[in-house]
Design a protein around this motif. Structure first.
Motif, mmCIF file in Angstrom:
data_model
loop_
_atom_site.group_PDB
_atom_site.id
_atom_site.type_symbol
_atom_site.label_atom_id
_atom_site.label_comp_id
_atom_site.label_asym_id
_atom_site.label_seq_id
_atom_site.Cartn_x
_atom_site.Cartn_y
_atom_site.Cartn_z
ATOM 1 N N UNK A 104 0.828 -1.205 0.000
ATOM 2 C CA UNK A 104 0.000 0.000 0.000
ATOM 3 C C UNK A 104 0.860 1.251 0.000
ATOM 4 N N UNK A 105 1.932 1.241 0.781
ATOM 5 C CA UNK A 105 2.841 2.393 0.816
ATOM 6 C C UNK A 105 3.483 2.611 -0.551
ATOM 7 N N UNK A 106 3.880 1.513 -1.192
ATOM 8 C CA UNK A 106 4.495 1.628 -2.522
ATOM 9 C C UNK A 106 3.489 2.172 -3.533
ATOM 10 N N UNK A 107 2.243 1.735 -3.448
ATOM 11 C CA UNK A 107 1.209 2.228 -4.362
ATOM 12 C C UNK A 107 0.958 3.709 -4.134
ATOM 13 N N UNK A 108 0.958 4.152 -2.889
ATOM 14 C CA UNK A 108 0.752 5.574 -2.595
ATOM 15 C C UNK A 108 1.907 6.417 -3.136
ATOM 16 N N UNK A 109 3.131 5.917 -2.966
ATOM 17 C CA UNK A 109 4.287 6.650 -3.490
ATOM 18 C C UNK A 109 4.220 6.741 -5.016
ATOM 19 N N UNK A 110 3.844 5.648 -5.651
ATOM 20 C CA UNK A 110 3.721 5.634 -7.113
ATOM 21 C C UNK A 110 2.652 6.629 -7.570
ATOM 22 N N UNK A 111 1.519 6.609 -6.883
ATOM 23 C CA UNK A 111 0.436 7.538 -7.244
ATOM 24 C C UNK A 111 0.874 8.988 -7.051
ATOM 25 N N UNK A 112 1.585 9.248 -5.955
ATOM 26 C CA UNK A 112 2.061 10.597 -5.698
ATOM 27 C C UNK A 112 3.072 11.020 -6.752
ATOM 28 N N UNK A 113 3.920 10.118 -7.173
ATOM 29 C CA UNK A 113 4.922 10.430 -8.181
ATOM 30 C C UNK A 113 4.240 10.703 -9.539
ATOM 31 N N UNK A 114 3.241 9.890 -9.872
ATOM 32 C CA UNK A 114 2.509 10.112 -11.122
ATOM 33 C C UNK A 114 1.803 11.463 -11.124
ATOM 34 N N UNK A 115 1.217 11.852 -10.007
ATOM 35 C CA UNK A 115 0.530 13.147 -9.913
ATOM 36 C C UNK A 115 1.521 14.293 -10.075
ATOM 37 N N UNK A 116 2.691 14.143 -9.458
ATOM 38 C CA UNK A 116 3.675 15.216 -9.554
ATOM 39 C C UNK A 116 4.217 15.338 -10.976
ATOM 40 N N UNK A 117 4.290 14.245 -11.705
ATOM 41 C CA UNK A 117 4.772 14.285 -13.090
ATOM 42 C C UNK A 117 3.719 14.886 -14.024
ATOM 43 N N UNK A 118 2.458 14.713 -13.713
ATOM 44 C CA UNK A 118 1.385 15.218 -14.567
ATOM 45 C C UNK A 118 1.219 16.726 -14.422
ATOM 46 N N UNK A 119 1.678 17.315 -13.337
ATOM 47 C CA UNK A 119 1.510 18.756 -13.119
ATOM 48 C C UNK A 119 2.545 19.558 -13.831
#
Length: 74
Positions: free
Chosen positions: A59-74
């Motif tokens: 779950x922690x890895x999925x949250x980090x991945x999601x956060x990284x994807x959001x930061x790349x999309x901005x």
């Protein structure tokens, strides 16, 4: 013919009973078991804890991945 009225083996039966009764009583008393009974569910509990830990890591890895994807999309 005259027969004697005796009970064969009475003395040996009494002797056997006199020996067996104390043995059975002592065996029934027994000694207390100082070690606790085995924990039958220990392995299941350990597996459950390991699974919970693994799930948290995923779950922690999925949250980090999601956060990284959001930061790349901005």
């Amino acid at each position: 013919m005259i027969r004697k009225l005796t009970v064969p083996g009475t003395l040996s039966q009494l002797l056997a009973a006199a020996l067996w009764i104390p043995c059975l009583l002592l065996h029934g008393c027994g000694r207390s078991n100082p070690e606790p009974p085995p924990d039958l569910l220990k392995t299941q509990r350990e597996a459950l804890e390991k699974t919970k830990t693994t799930e948290k890591v995923l779950q922690d890895a999925a949250q980090r991945r999601d956060a990284q994807l959001e930061s790349q999309q901005k």
